[in-house]
Structures are given as structure tokens and as C-alpha cells.
Design a protein around this motif. Structure first.
Motif, PDB file in Angstrom:
ATOM      1  N   CYS A 174      -5.751 -11.713  -5.812  1.00 46.06           N
ATOM      2  CA  CYS A 174      -6.199 -11.467  -4.253  1.00 46.06           C
ATOM      3  C   CYS A 174      -6.119  -9.959  -4.214  1.00 46.06           C
ATOM      4  O   CYS A 174      -6.988  -9.373  -3.287  1.00 46.06           O
ATOM      5  CB  CYS A 174      -5.166 -12.074  -3.474  1.00 46.06           C
ATOM      6  SG  CYS A 174      -5.494 -14.015  -3.616  1.00 46.06           S
TER       7      CYS A 174
ATOM      8  N   SER B   3      -2.195 -15.522  -8.882  1.00 49.73           N
ATOM      9  CA  SER B   3      -3.264 -15.385  -7.583  1.00 49.73           C
ATOM     10  C   SER B   3      -3.073 -14.412  -6.900  1.00 49.73           C
ATOM     11  O   SER B   3      -3.863 -13.614  -6.362  1.00 49.73           O
ATOM     12  CB  SER B   3      -3.147 -16.660  -6.879  1.00 49.73           C
ATOM     13  OG  SER B   3      -3.186 -17.811  -7.662  1.00 49.73           O
TER      14      SER B   3
ATOM     15  N   TYR C 151      -9.437  -7.669  -2.650  1.00 50.75           N
ATOM     16  CA  TYR C 151      -9.349  -7.349  -1.281  1.00 50.75           C
ATOM     17  C   TYR C 151      -9.676  -5.851  -1.621  1.00 50.75           C
ATOM     18  O   TYR C 151     -10.710  -5.279  -0.592  1.00 50.75           O
ATOM     19  CB  TYR C 151      -7.818  -7.185  -1.011  1.00 50.75           C
ATOM     20  CG  TYR C 151      -7.448  -6.100   0.136  1.00 50.75           C
ATOM     21  CD1 TYR C 151      -6.875  -4.845  -0.084  1.00 50.75           C
ATOM     22  CD2 TYR C 151      -7.639  -6.854   1.288  1.00 50.75           C
ATOM     23  CE1 TYR C 151      -6.539  -4.218   0.936  1.00 50.75           C
ATOM     24  CE2 TYR C 151      -6.986  -5.987   2.567  1.00 50.75           C
ATOM     25  CZ  TYR C 151      -6.622  -4.583   2.314  1.00 50.75           C
ATOM     26  OH  TYR C 151      -6.286  -4.107   3.313  1.00 50.75           O
TER      27      TYR C 151
ATOM     28  N   ALA D 158      -7.691 -11.892   1.793  1.00 50.65           N
ATOM     29  CA  ALA D 158      -8.596 -12.015   0.463  1.00 50.65           C
ATOM     30  C   ALA D 158      -8.014 -13.289  -0.091  1.00 50.65           C
ATOM     31  O   ALA D 158      -6.916 -13.509  -0.144  1.00 50.65           O
ATOM     32  CB  ALA D 158      -8.128 -10.765  -0.595  1.00 50.65           C
ATOM     33  N   ALA D 159      -8.988 -13.937  -0.763  1.00 47.36           N
ATOM     34  CA  ALA D 159      -8.601 -15.414  -1.435  1.00 47.36           C
ATOM     35  C   ALA D 159      -9.036 -15.303  -2.663  1.00 47.36           C
ATOM     36  O   ALA D 159     -10.116 -14.883  -3.131  1.00 47.36           O
ATOM     37  CB  ALA D 159      -9.096 -16.557  -0.494  1.00 47.36           C
ATOM     38  N   CYS D 160      -8.545 -16.262  -3.330  1.00 45.76           N
ATOM     39  CA  CYS D 160      -9.067 -16.335  -5.016  1.00 45.76           C
ATOM     40  C   CYS D 160      -8.415 -17.723  -5.323  1.00 45.76           C
ATOM     41  O   CYS D 160      -7.371 -18.656  -4.637  1.00 45.76           O
ATOM     42  CB  CYS D 160      -8.544 -15.323  -5.854  1.00 45.76           C
ATOM     43  SG  CYS D 160      -6.812 -15.709  -6.225  1.00 45.76           S
TER      44      CYS D 160
ATOM     45  N   SER E 156     -12.473 -20.112  -1.160  1.00 46.07           N
ATOM     46  CA  SER E 156     -11.979 -18.729  -1.155  1.00 46.07           C
ATOM     47  C   SER E 156     -12.996 -17.699  -0.932  1.00 46.07           C
ATOM     48  O   SER E 156     -12.719 -16.971  -0.259  1.00 46.07           O
ATOM     49  CB  SER E 156     -11.126 -18.432  -2.484  1.00 46.07           C
ATOM     50  OG  SER E 156     -11.763 -19.061  -3.644  1.00 46.07           O
TER      51      SER E 156
ATOM     52  N   ASN F 273     -13.005 -14.992   2.316  1.00 45.59           N
ATOM     53  CA  ASN F 273     -13.572 -13.624   2.265  1.00 45.59           C
ATOM     54  C   ASN F 273     -14.699 -13.204   2.829  1.00 45.59           C
ATOM     55  O   ASN F 273     -14.805 -12.030   3.391  1.00 45.59           O
ATOM     56  CB  ASN F 273     -13.915 -13.233   0.606  1.00 45.59           C
ATOM     57  CG  ASN F 273     -12.530 -13.560  -0.450  1.00 45.59           C
ATOM     58  OD1 ASN F 273     -11.581 -13.172   0.037  1.00 45.59           O
ATOM     59  ND2 ASN F 273     -12.994 -13.659  -1.801  1.00 45.59           N
TER      60      ASN F 273
ATOM     61  N   ALA G 247      -4.906 -17.570  -0.032  1.00 47.26           N
ATOM     62  CA  ALA G 247      -5.345 -16.686   0.828  1.00 47.26           C
ATOM     63  C   ALA G 247      -4.175 -15.803   1.108  1.00 47.26           C
ATOM     64  O   ALA G 247      -3.085 -16.183   1.577  1.00 47.26           O
ATOM     65  CB  ALA G 247      -5.811 -17.290   2.080  1.00 47.26           C
ATOM     66  N   ARG G 248      -4.347 -14.361   1.041  1.00 46.79           N
ATOM     67  CA  ARG G 248      -3.262 -13.374   1.168  1.00 46.79           C
ATOM     68  C   ARG G 248      -3.775 -12.168   2.105  1.00 46.79           C
ATOM     69  O   ARG G 248      -4.985 -11.801   1.817  1.00 46.79           O
ATOM     70  CB  ARG G 248      -2.908 -12.989  -0.303  1.00 46.79           C
ATOM     71  CG  ARG G 248      -1.752 -12.014  -0.454  1.00 46.79           C
ATOM     72  CD  ARG G 248      -0.999 -12.366  -1.871  1.00 46.79           C
ATOM     73  NE  ARG G 248      -0.004 -11.168  -1.967  1.00 46.79           N
ATOM     74  CZ  ARG G 248      -0.357 -10.160  -2.441  1.00 46.79           C
ATOM     75  NH1 ARG G 248      -1.466  -9.508  -2.979  1.00 46.79           N
ATOM     76  NH2 ARG G 248       0.743  -9.156  -2.715  1.00 46.79           N
TER      77      ARG G 248
END
Lengths: 263, 190
Positions: free
Chosen positions: A246, A242, A250, A183-185, A161, A165, A213-214
Motif C-alpha cells: 500500500c 499488504s 501510495y 491507497a489499496a492493494c 482496490s 485508489n 485500504a490504508r
């Protein structure tokens, strides 16, 4: 794997090495607390710097954009080359290619110099996670290449993740047209609770991890990766959690990007 | 765009509605809303005539360009053969390309008139810099370019002796030191 193969092209270190003696880390006494003292829903502090690989001496073969990303102990650097002539050259849309590499010293065991299948798989994941965010129809026949190097890694899902980013920030630095930054987490299931952004130590003990990932402005998920077994209700819970994280990540990345422009 | 307190716009920010603004560079439209697509500062260009003002996002540092149909490019001739000239596209308009793109100028696209009488050796030589227009995205490897317009053609060339030549007509260039005349399809100098 490389124990019996001697690398003749490089000056080799000793075949056997011993870890240095570290001072004792203060471990949390209660079993509910996390080893580094974070809250269950706290993400590690993030630092982003764009443009560290800008041309200084000569502009020969310099990347269009670059970013350096830190999240806790995770350190990743990404360079973007493009848009340039693509090899596959589909006339309608551009192509996004990603190259992912762990530095040999990035994990707690020595990684191979050559690209392993693990790294190739992660590179494909990064391509799938980031491609929907790029306006590829604005770059027909061109190719945008991302080269990601993990300098230090801490938790596989968290590192992937962080790589997403980092690539997002580098693409923005390169001036590539995007629908939105990605953005990912990652979250991991430990017992019955989902804990956010796990380190390698926490991930080893967790039963399941989920990475998302979003693109927050379009409210679209570009990639979802789950390792391990859960019930559908638990996965749904993790997805909801999540999505919120995210958005926070972001906001942090956007803050750094805005600051880089105001310099 | 003077020194107003410009907040940097990141990609994916909502800028306005398509009812009120036109989408300019650095933006895209989704569901009737204009979003930003790059990192930069927001700007509004007043409408010429009766249309809506244009909303755009611009960034000060260099952005690399890719050739599109109709764009004017500056290219270096790499190889010639009687049917086509291979060129390396270096600039699109006034923005450089990050890496040279491959292009091709076919012999029938060099001139607008008497296309069957054109000879490559009298039009371009390897090492010449030409200004051309992209006519097609071409095949897998190259863009197709044309120099049919008067202002397109060779803008810079060196003679066999190695000196920079000066255009003396649309089809000839002269070496000022030795006086030799070489044939090229010259761009009309402004």
C-alpha cells in the motif's frame, strides 16, 4: 439472468455470441512463475490521470474532480460531485456517498445494465474505505458524491482496490480536504505463498484473497476484506505484506498527483 | 510566493510543528503536528504581531465553497410567502457553489428594526439576487439567512416591465426606463 428478458429499449446485439479467436498467449512453462511473467511480489504498472472530466465547453453539471486509473488491464474512471447539498443533511458532518458500476463490457461475461446487489455491496465497501480519510467535519450538511465506472476489470479484489485508489486521486483533484490519500492493494494465497495483485486468472485459482485500504501517513488501515479461509498466522502475514505494498502504491499515486499540479 | 522551486504537496504530508507555526487553510493538526489536507503549494505567512507564522497550503484552481455560519452569500430568490423567502445560494464570498444550496430568509430576519411591520412583498420578489449572511445551519433542507445589515439585501432586481432597476433608497428601487418605483429591501451600494 438476462437470457430470457429482452431489453426492448435498446438495440440488442445477437443473443448468442462467440469469442473471437485470439493468438496463442505464451504461457510460462514453470509452474512457479506467474502467467504474465511478473515476480511474486510485483504489482502491475499504475497510470493515473486527474481531471479528464474537467469542463471544456460548458460548466453546467461538471464534476468538481475526476480521475482515470489504470493498473495492468484494469481501467477505472471516477467523478466527484461536491460538496453539494446533502439529502440526509446531518448538521454536524458531511456525508460521503459512492456509486459503483461495472460497464457491461468490463468483464469477460456481459454484465447487466442495471445496478446489481454485487455493485451495491462494493459501493458500500468503497464508502467505508474512503470516508475515514475525508475531513467531513469541514463540510457540515454537505454531501460529497463519487461515481465510479469500471471500464475494464481484471480480478475482483484488484478491481476494488483500484477503485479505492481512483477515488482517492479524484478527491484530491476535487480539492476536498483529506486527512490522507487512501491507497489499496490486494494479495491472494496460492498454495502457501501470498502473491500480490492477482489477475482474474490467478484469483480463480487462489484459495483466499485479502484486500487492504490504508492511509500511510497516519498508518491507519481503513478497510480490510478477506475472502476465503486461512489460519490467523497466514492472515497476519498477508496484512504485513499488504501494508508495505500500500505504501508503494501510495507513492506512485502521489507522484502522479504532484505531476498534475506542475503542469 | 514567487517562482521558487515549489514542490507540490499532497494530502497527509507533515508540514511543521504547532509550536512553531499556526495551522492555516488547507492544513489540519494531529498530535501537535501540522499536516496538509489538499494538493497544492506550501506557503508561510508572516505573523502579524507576536504570534507564530502561519503555514498554509493553497491551490490555484477553483475550489467550490459551502456556506458556514457567518459567511456572506449571494442568493437568488426562488419563492416567497408571507412568512419566509426560499432562496438558492449561488456563491459564498467570492467562490461559487458547485450546485445551488437551499436557503431560507424568514420575515423577521429581513430587517434589524421594526421586525413586526416587515412585509415580504415589499422586501423581496422571486428572481431578485440578494446578498445575505448565514445565521444558522438550519434544518434538514435549508440554511437560515438574514439580511439585517445595511450592506445586505437586494443587489439586483428587475421591474415588472423587465428592466433592471436602480436602488434609490434603502427601501425603494426605480426602473430607469418607465420611472416605476418598486419596494425592495435594498443593499447599500458601495
Amino acid at each position: 439472468m438476462s437470457a430470457n428478458i429482452i431489453d426492448r429499449r435498446r438495440i440488442n446485439g445477437p443473443q448468442r455470441s462467440v469469442e473471437p479467436i485470439y493468438p496463442k498467449q505464451p504461457t510460462s512453462t514453470s509452474s512457479a512463475g506467474r502467467p504474465d511473467g511478473r515476480a511474486q511480489n510485483a504489482v502491475r504498472p499504475i497510470f493515473v490521470k486527474t481531471g479528464p472530466l474537467s469542463p471544456q465547453a460548458s460548466s453546467a453539471a461538471c464534476p468538481s474532480g475526476s480521475a482515470y486509473y489504470e493498473q495492468g488491464k484494469i481501467r477505472i474512471s471516477c467523478a466527484i460531485y461536491g460538496p453539494r447539498q446533502g439529502r440526509k443533511s446531518n448538521a454536524r458532518m458531511g456525508a460521503f456517498d459512492c456509486d459503483f458500476k461495472y460497464a457491461p463490457f468490463s468483464c469477460s461475461w456481459k454484465r447487466s445494465h442495471m445496478r446489481t446487489s454485487d455493485e451495491k455491496e462494493i459501493a458500500l465497501m468503497l464508502e467505508q474505505a474512503i470516508s475515514p480519510a475525508i475531513r467531513l467535519e469541514a463540510y457540515p450538511k454537505a454531501s460529497i458524491d463519487a461515481f465510479v465506472t469500471v471500464i475494464e476489470s481484471d480480478g475482483k479484489a484488484a478491481t476494488i482496490s483500484a477503485a479505492i485508489n481512483c477515488i482517492s486521486a479524484a478527491l484530491v483533484d476535487a480539492g476536498i480536504e483529506l486527512y490522507d490519500s487512501v491507497a489499496a492493494c490486494s494479495v491472494a494465497l496460492s498454495g502457501s505463498q501470498w502473491i500480490y495483485d492477482c489477475t482474474q486468472e490467478e484469483e480463480d485459482k487462489a484459495e483466499c484473497s485479502l484486500m487492504m485500504a490504508r492511509m500511510p501517513s497516519a498508518d491507519e488501515v481503513t478497510y480490510l476484506l478477506q475472502h476465503g479461509k486461512t489460519s490467523p498466522a497466514q492472515t497476519e502475514q498477508a496484512i504485513q505484506a499488504s501494508a508495505g505494498v500500500c505504501t508503494q502504491v501510495y507513492a506512485v499515486i502521489c507522484h502522479y498527483l504532484q505531476a498534475s499540479l506542475e503542469q | 510566493m514567487s517562482s521558487q522551486a515549489t514542490v507540490a504537496i499532497t494530502p497527509g504530508r507533515r508540514l511543521g510543528l504547532t509550536q512553531e507555526y499556526e495551522a492555516g487553510t488547507g492544513t489540519y493538526v494531529r498530535n501537535g503536528i501540522i499536516y496538509s489536507s489538499i494538493l497544492g503549494s506550501k506557503g508561510i505567512k508572516e505573523a502579524e504581531g507576536s504570534g507564530n507564522p502561519t503555514m498554509f497550503v493553497e491551490r490555484s484552481n477553483a475550489k467550490f465553497a459551502i456556506p458556514n455560519i457567518g459567511s456572506e452569500v449571494l442568493a437568488r430568490v426562488v419563492r416567497i410567502n408571507p412568512r419566509a423567502a426560499s432562496v438558492a445560494i449561488m456563491m459564498v464570498g467570492s467562490t461559487p457553489c458547485q450546485e445551488d444550496f437551499q436557503g431560507v430568509v424568514r420575515v423577521q430576519d429581513i430587517r434589524a428594526t421594526e421586525k413586526d411591520l416587515v412585509q415580504m412583498i415589499n422586501s423581496f420578489r422571486p428572481g431578485d439576487i440578494i446578498r445575505a449572511e448565514v445565521i444558522s445551519l438550519g434544518d434538514q433542507r435549508s440554511y437560515y439567512l438574514a439580511t439585517t445589515k445595511n450592506e445586505h439585501g437586494v443587489v439586483f432586481a428587475q421591474s415588472a416591465a423587465g428592466n433592471t432597476m436602480v436602488p434609490i433608497s434603502w427601501e425603494e428601487m426605480q426602473d430607469p426606463k418607465t420611472g416605476d418605483v418598486e419596494k425592495r429591501k435594498c443593499a447599500k451600494a458601495f
